[in-house]
Design an enzyme around this catalytic site. Structure first.
Site, PDB file in Angstrom:
ATOM      1  N   TYR A 220      73.118  81.144  70.367  1.00  0.00           N
ATOM      2  CA  TYR A 220      72.108  80.844  69.354  1.00  0.00           C
ATOM      3  C   TYR A 220      70.717  81.342  69.717  1.00  0.00           C
ATOM      4  CZ  TYR A 220      75.093  78.104  66.301  1.00  0.00           C
ATOM      5  OH  TYR A 220      76.054  77.731  65.404  1.00  0.00           O
TER       6      TYR A 220
ATOM      7  N   ASP B 287      79.433  73.936  67.233  1.00  0.00           N
ATOM      8  CA  ASP B 287      79.240  74.196  65.799  1.00  0.00           C
ATOM      9  C   ASP B 287      80.601  74.226  65.102  1.00  0.00           C
ATOM     10  OD1 ASP B 287      77.997  75.048  63.365  1.00  0.00           O
ATOM     11  OD2 ASP B 287      78.687  77.073  63.812  1.00  0.00           O
TER      12      ASP B 287
ATOM     13  N   ASP C 280      82.693  71.120  62.512  1.00  0.00           N
ATOM     14  CA  ASP C 280      83.197  71.267  61.137  1.00  0.00           C
ATOM     15  C   ASP C 280      84.646  70.773  61.097  1.00  0.00           C
ATOM     16  OD1 ASP C 280      80.798  72.399  60.240  1.00  0.00           O
ATOM     17  OD2 ASP C 280      81.817  73.978  59.116  1.00  0.00           O
TER      18      ASP C 280
ATOM     19  N   ASP D  42      90.324  76.621  72.151  1.00  0.00           N
ATOM     20  CA  ASP D  42      91.401  76.912  71.189  1.00  0.00           C
ATOM     21  C   ASP D  42      92.416  75.768  71.148  1.00  0.00           C
ATOM     22  OD1 ASP D  42      92.005  77.691  73.804  1.00  0.00           O
ATOM     23  OD2 ASP D  42      93.138  79.471  73.226  1.00  0.00           O
TER      24      ASP D  42
ATOM     25  N   LYS E 172      85.757  77.675  77.332  1.00  0.00           N
ATOM     26  CA  LYS E 172      86.755  78.751  77.353  1.00  0.00           C
ATOM     27  C   LYS E 172      86.621  79.406  78.718  1.00  0.00           C
ATOM     28  CE  LYS E 172      89.769  81.515  75.278  1.00  0.00           C
ATOM     29  NZ  LYS E 172      91.116  81.096  74.815  1.00  0.00           N
TER      30      LYS E 172
HETATM   31  C1  IPM Z   1      75.043  73.411  61.691  1.00  0.00           C
HETATM   32  C2  IPM Z   1      74.842  74.667  60.888  1.00  0.00           C
HETATM   33  C3  IPM Z   1      73.806  75.524  61.593  1.00  0.00           C
HETATM   34  C4  IPM Z   1      74.344  75.870  62.969  1.00  0.00           C
HETATM   35  C5  IPM Z   1      73.394  76.806  60.850  1.00  0.00           C
HETATM   36  C6  IPM Z   1      73.014  76.540  59.422  1.00  0.00           C
HETATM   37  C7  IPM Z   1      72.286  77.523  61.584  1.00  0.00           C
HETATM   38  O1  IPM Z   1      76.033  75.337  60.715  1.00  0.00           O
HETATM   39  O2  IPM Z   1      74.079  72.657  61.865  1.00  0.00           O
HETATM   40  O3  IPM Z   1      76.157  73.181  62.161  1.00  0.00           O
HETATM   41  O4  IPM Z   1      75.090  76.857  63.122  1.00  0.00           O
HETATM   42  O5  IPM Z   1      74.022  75.153  63.892  1.00  0.00           O
HETATM   43 MN    MN Z   2      77.738  74.305  61.542  1.00  0.00          MN
END
Ligand code: IPM
Ligand code: MN
Length: 328
Positions: free
Chosen positions: A121, A229, A233, A205, A172
């Site tokens: 990042y 990140d 999700d 993974d 990893k």
């Molecule tokens: C999150 C989002 C951000 C990230 C993006 C929008 C920069 O996906 O907060 O998870 O990748 O951290």
């Molecule tokens: Mn994200």
């Protein structure tokens, strides 16, 4: 006087979900003195500015920031992400991204601690001979002993405070041997100071399989910025959906305000339709309350959000339902 909180509704569904979060916080009896900031893709398209330095300086005096979502069609990828979100994380040294997942139907009760200021990042790298067959693009991942250690320490202390006292390192190490070795050694060294915390290690993974197949095995998970990140999700997907996933971008050293935001994006396709799930924003506000020393109110808000995955309603109806549940 209430807590001084900067509000960034942002773009798309951001302002709608933040309105519900603020409604719930106020109904929980917490006094906030809010200052609104008009930032995001919409502002950028209007006047070309993203995050003026004066605003950043003003924020340093606040107790916290609450953000809805940013991102608008028509803005090239990365402009708002790097110029606003990542700038906040880096400039305010929000080095922990704490993302809790609680979903009893799947036996999920875990917190992912994502390093928030390093890894890929940082934007190290560049491009050469762009647009030619000889184009070269590099994107470095920065991992410092200081950055990794403070993140790992935070995760151990958190795991030590929870009943199961278990911490999993995800990386990893079999391929990213330089960064992986730094993470692995740091983790083992800090572990010595926490004999009461049991530990294990999963490759990222494999962790993707376990997050789906047996998420109950996780208590606290610590990982780097990009793995965190992606994994969070997935954590949202196995915890009722991303509409319930909350996060705190924390500066545990408290040298500046921490920032709280739902994990989801601005969902322009449903913006302005009173359709967005406000629970992720409400739970992010609960994390903010924890950070502001309002733990009892935070717990009440979380209880009021329990089982909201089983109900349907508009953005405002869900907000109202959470408010109604608070008073019992
Ligand atoms: C999150 C989002 C951000 C990230 C993006 C929008 C920069 O996906 O907060 O998870 O990748 O951290
Ligand atoms: Mn994200």
């Amino acid at each position: 006087m209430g807590h001084q909180v900067g509000i960034i509704g942002g773009d798309g569904i951001g302002p709608e979900v933040i309105a519900e979060a603020l409604k719930v916080v106020r109904a929980a009896g917490v006094q906030l003195d809010t200052v609104e900031y008009d930032l995001g893709g919409t502002r950028y398209l209007r006047d070309g500015t993203i995050l003026p330095d004066e605003i950043l300086e003003e924020w340093r005096g606040l107790d916290a920031l609450l953000l809805g979502a940013v991102g608008t069609p028509g803005v090239p990828p990365g402009v708002i992400e790097r110029g606003l979100l990542l700038k906040m994380r880096f400039e305010l040294d929000l080095y922990i991204n704490q993302r809790p997942f609680l979903y009893p139907p799947n036996n999920v009760d875990m917190i992912v601690i994502r390093e928030n200021t390093e890894g890929p990042y940082v934007g190290e790298g560049g491009v050469l001979r762009k647009g030619t067959v000889h184009e070269v693009a590099t994107q470095g991942s920065v991992n410092t002993r200081h950055g990794v250690e403070r993140c790992v320490r935070y995760a151990f202390a958190l795991a030590d405070s929870r009943p199961r006292r278990h911490l999993t390192l995800v990386h990893k190490t079999n391929v990213l041997t330089f960064a992986g070795d730094l993470w692995d050694r740091t983790f083992s060294e800090v572990a010595v100071e926490y004999p009461g915390v049991s530990t294990n290690y999963h490759h990222v993974d494999a962790a993707c399989i376990y997050f789906v197949q047996s998420p109950e095995q996780y208590d606290v998970v610590v990982t780097d910025n990009l793995f965190g990140d992606i994994l969070t999700d997935l954590g949202g997907a196995v915890s009722g959906g991303i509409g319930f996933a909350s996060s705190g971008n924390l500066n545990p050293a408290r040298t500046g305000p921490s920032m709280f935001e739902p994990v989801h994006g601005s969902a322009p396709d449903i913006a302005g339709q009173d359709k967005a799930n406000p629970v992720a924003a409400i739970l992010s506000a609960a994390l903010m309350l924890d950070h502001l020393g309002e733990g009892a109110a935070a717990d009440r808000v979380r209880s009021a959000c329990a089982d909201t995955a089983t109900i349907t309603g508009s953005t405002r109806e869900v907000g109202d339902l959470v408010v109604a549940r608070l008073s019992h």
